[in-house]
Design a protein around this motif. Structure first.
Motif, PDB file in Angstrom:
ATOM      1  N   CYS A   7       0.847  -1.190   0.000  1.00 31.12           N
ATOM      2  CA  CYS A   7       0.000   0.000   0.000  1.00 31.12           C
ATOM      3  C   CYS A   7       0.888   1.248   0.000  1.00 31.12           C
ATOM      4  O   CYS A   7       1.793   1.365   0.819  1.00 31.12           O
ATOM      5  CB  CYS A   7      -0.895  -0.019   1.245  1.00 31.12           C
ATOM      6  SG  CYS A   7      -1.816   1.515   1.486  1.00 31.12           S
ATOM      7  N   GLN A   9       0.342   4.064   1.016  1.00 33.63           N
ATOM      8  CA  GLN A   9       0.122   4.899   2.193  1.00 33.63           C
ATOM      9  C   GLN A   9       0.719   4.296   3.446  1.00 33.63           C
ATOM     10  O   GLN A   9       1.451   4.955   4.165  1.00 33.63           O
ATOM     11  CB  GLN A   9      -1.378   5.115   2.395  1.00 33.63           C
ATOM     12  CG  GLN A   9      -1.708   6.159   3.427  1.00 33.63           C
ATOM     13  CD  GLN A   9      -1.073   7.501   3.134  1.00 33.63           C
ATOM     14  OE1 GLN A   9      -0.368   8.061   3.950  1.00 33.63           O
ATOM     15  NE2 GLN A   9      -1.291   8.014   1.932  1.00 33.63           N
ATOM     16  N   CYS A  10       0.415   3.019   3.735  1.00 36.88           N
ATOM     17  CA  CYS A  10       0.851   2.416   4.992  1.00 36.88           C
ATOM     18  C   CYS A  10       1.847   1.286   4.774  1.00 36.88           C
ATOM     19  O   CYS A  10       2.312   0.701   5.735  1.00 36.88           O
ATOM     20  CB  CYS A  10      -0.347   1.929   5.786  1.00 36.88           C
ATOM     21  SG  CYS A  10      -1.204   0.540   5.039  1.00 36.88           S
ATOM     22  N   CYS A  25      -4.596  -0.464   0.448  1.00 34.34           N
ATOM     23  CA  CYS A  25      -5.112  -1.616   1.175  1.00 34.34           C
ATOM     24  C   CYS A  25      -6.558  -1.394   1.565  1.00 34.34           C
ATOM     25  O   CYS A  25      -7.286  -2.331   1.797  1.00 34.34           O
ATOM     26  CB  CYS A  25      -4.259  -1.881   2.412  1.00 34.34           C
ATOM     27  SG  CYS A  25      -4.399  -0.605   3.699  1.00 34.34           S
ATOM     28  N   CYS A  29      -6.888   4.479   3.390  1.00 34.76           N
ATOM     29  CA  CYS A  29      -5.570   4.846   2.868  1.00 34.76           C
ATOM     30  C   CYS A  29      -5.711   5.587   1.536  1.00 34.76           C
ATOM     31  O   CYS A  29      -4.958   6.503   1.242  1.00 34.76           O
ATOM     32  CB  CYS A  29      -4.708   3.604   2.689  1.00 34.76           C
ATOM     33  SG  CYS A  29      -3.971   3.041   4.236  1.00 34.76           S
TER      34      CYS A  29
HETATM   35 ZN   LIG Z   1      -2.846   1.125   3.559  1.00 32.61          ZN
END
Ligand SMILES: [Zn+2]
Length: 69
Positions: A7, A9-10, A25, A29
């Motif tokens: 992902c 973002q994370c 994900c 996000c």
């Molecule tokens: Zn994520």
């Protein structure tokens, strides 16, 4: 074994196929990433709107006094 992508973002590994939020994900996000992009690209510095704003308020004031009488 299904294909997985991290992902953006994370960084959590998330399945690529069958994922409606890919490459993220989750929807959370995805919104975080979109929000960061929007807030960073929306503001345009050095833009002069004061002259146009003054002109509009002057016209509105003239119309308002005419309507009162
Ligand atoms: Zn994520």
């Amino acid at each position: 074994m299904p294909l997985q992508v991290p992902c953006p973002q994370c960084r959590q590994m998330t399945p690529f196929e069958g994922n409606p939020h890919r490459p993220f994900c989750s929807e959370r996000c995805r919104r975080i990433d979109l929000g960061t992009w929007a807030s960073g690209g929306y503001v345009i510095p050095g833009r002069s709107v004061e002259v146009e704003d003054d002109n509009v308020s002057d016209t509105a004031d003239e119309e308002d006094s005419e309507d009162s009488e």
